[in-house]
Design an enzyme around this catalytic site. Structure first.
Site, short mmCIF file in Angstrom:
data_model
loop_
_atom_site.label_atom_id
_atom_site.label_comp_id
_atom_site.label_asym_id
_atom_site.label_seq_id
_atom_site.Cartn_x
_atom_site.Cartn_y
_atom_site.Cartn_z
N ASP A 11 -5.09 2.60 -21.24
CA ASP A 11 -4.48 3.10 -20.09
C ASP A 11 -3.44 1.96 -19.60
O ASP A 11 -3.97 1.41 -18.89
CB ASP A 11 -5.20 3.94 -19.24
CG ASP A 11 -4.47 4.53 -18.15
OD1 ASP A 11 -3.88 5.68 -18.48
OD2 ASP A 11 -4.45 4.10 -17.09
N THR A 24 -2.22 1.72 -7.69
CA THR A 24 -1.04 1.51 -7.04
C THR A 24 -0.71 2.63 -6.07
O THR A 24 -0.11 2.26 -4.84
CB THR A 24 0.31 1.51 -8.02
OG1 THR A 24 -0.10 0.24 -9.00
CG2 THR A 24 1.41 0.91 -7.19
N VAL A 84 -5.90 -0.76 -18.45
CA VAL A 84 -7.58 -0.49 -18.78
C VAL A 84 -7.30 -0.54 -20.11
O VAL A 84 -6.64 0.17 -20.85
CB VAL A 84 -7.74 0.71 -18.16
CG1 VAL A 84 -9.33 0.69 -18.34
CG2 VAL A 84 -7.56 0.71 -16.60
N ASP A 102 -2.04 10.04 -16.96
CA ASP A 102 -3.28 9.45 -16.41
C ASP A 102 -4.26 10.70 -15.63
O ASP A 102 -5.52 10.58 -15.86
CB ASP A 102 -3.41 8.27 -15.51
CG ASP A 102 -2.27 8.36 -14.42
OD1 ASP A 102 -1.22 9.44 -14.58
OD2 ASP A 102 -2.07 7.80 -13.28
N ASP A 159 -7.90 8.94 -7.78
CA ASP A 159 -7.82 7.82 -8.35
C ASP A 159 -7.10 6.96 -7.75
O ASP A 159 -5.92 7.23 -7.27
CB ASP A 159 -6.90 8.26 -9.83
CG ASP A 159 -7.02 7.29 -10.97
OD1 ASP A 159 -6.97 6.00 -10.71
OD2 ASP A 159 -6.79 7.54 -12.00
N THR A 181 -0.07 -1.19 -12.13
CA THR A 181 -0.59 -2.47 -11.61
C THR A 181 -1.51 -3.05 -12.83
O THR A 181 -1.33 -4.37 -12.93
CB THR A 181 -1.71 -2.01 -10.32
OG1 THR A 181 -0.57 -1.65 -9.20
CG2 THR A 181 -2.00 -3.69 -10.01
N ASN A 182 -2.37 -2.31 -13.29
CA ASN A 182 -3.06 -2.69 -14.34
C ASN A 182 -3.20 -2.14 -15.68
O ASN A 182 -2.77 -0.67 -15.68
CB ASN A 182 -4.78 -2.60 -13.87
CG ASN A 182 -4.98 -3.76 -12.68
OD1 ASN A 182 -4.55 -4.75 -12.76
ND2 ASN A 182 -5.77 -3.34 -11.86
N GLY A 221 1.35 13.27 -14.54
CA GLY A 221 1.00 12.02 -15.03
C GLY A 221 0.23 11.91 -16.16
O GLY A 221 -0.97 12.87 -16.04
N THR A 252 -7.59 -11.61 12.60
CA THR A 252 -6.39 -11.06 11.86
C THR A 252 -6.54 -10.34 10.63
O THR A 252 -6.33 -9.30 10.27
CB THR A 252 -5.13 -12.03 11.97
OG1 THR A 252 -4.80 -12.49 13.37
CG2 THR A 252 -3.97 -10.98 11.35
#
Length: 254
Positions: A6, A132, A13, A109, A129, A10-11, A107, A184
């Site tokens: 998938d 991003t 899988v 996914d 889910d 960002t990633n 989408g 911070t």
């Protein structure tokens, strides 16, 4: 044995399954500049780490929300394994009833998540889910996909905050046991994580009010494991949901 991939913003899988058993589930960073050979090398290395041969695969299936690299990864899979992967998209059998204004915009996914969620958890169902973007998908009692909430993901939000505020540092997204931060970094990490957890609780509560019934709630994605424990609503964490959905779709279409 079947390879499941998938591609997210960002990633990526990557996993394999044999019958109903997931053999491994890994994530690598999505690289828009990588060639098919570079992706093939990454795949080969992952197989080697887990002691699995890529040359014994029976097939492959892939979903993607990053069209610019879909063909690159598809070519990488074929180069390494000899398998031409099934692509989740128009024309594939899903068995999912999509009751949105434009089903073609949904989408891949989210389709994969929904297919797995219905099979493993039933309906009505809310699927969170976290990547991003954080998406909240709603599957009604008749197992129809009725709609989605799309929210900036935690890392997307914190990156925007850091880029817009000169004195704020990059922080690791780990919340402390106390809500109120004392420095911070802790203030920022606690802020985004507890804010997200409270927001998920609130969204689930309002969705259930709108549907007029309680729902099973499942969370997946790279950041879900760190946020679910902070939520007050009962939420099932299933890190393998995408792979389970790809397994189901592979069986439906092969």
């Amino acid at each position: 044995m079947v390879l499941a991939v998938d591609i997210g913003n960002t990633n990526v899988v990557i996993g394999t399954f044999e019958k109903d058993t997931i053999l491994f589930n890994e994530r690598v960073s999505t690289n828009h500049k990588a060639t098919d050979l570079e992706y093939a090398i990454q795949l080969k290395n992952i197989f080697e780490i887990h002691g699995v041969s890529p040359y014994t695969l029976d097939g492959a299936i892939m979903s993607s929300v990053v069209p610019s690299i879909t063909e690159t990864v598809q070519s990488a899979i074929k180069k390494l394994t000899g398998c031409d992967p099934t692509i989740v998209g128009p024309g594939i059998k899903t068995g999912l009833k999509i009751a949105t204004d434009n089903p073609a915009q949904l989408g891949s996914d989210l389709v994969v998540d929904a297919v797995a969620g219905i099979k493993h958890y039933g309906a009505p169902l809310i699927i969170i889910d976290m990547g991003t973007a954080t998406t909240i998908s709603v599957i009604e009692e008749d197992e129809s996909y009725s709609g989605t909430l799309i929210i900036p993901g935690m890392k997307t939000s914190i990156d925007a905050l850091v880029s817009g505020a000169a004195q704020l540092p990059k922080v690791k997204l780990e919340a402390s046991k106390r809500v109120v931060g004392k420095n911070t970094s802790e203030c920022m990490a606690n802020g985004i994580m507890y804010y997200t957890a409270a927001g998920l609780d609130g969204c689930v509560e309002r969705i259930e009010e709108e549907l007029g019934r309680e729902c099973t709630v499942v969370a997946t994605g790279g950041l879900a494991g760190s946020v679910v424990p902070l939520c007050r609503k009962p939420i099932i964490h299933d890190d393998d949901l995408l792979l389970k959905g790809l397994m189901i779709l592979y069986e439906k279409n092969n």
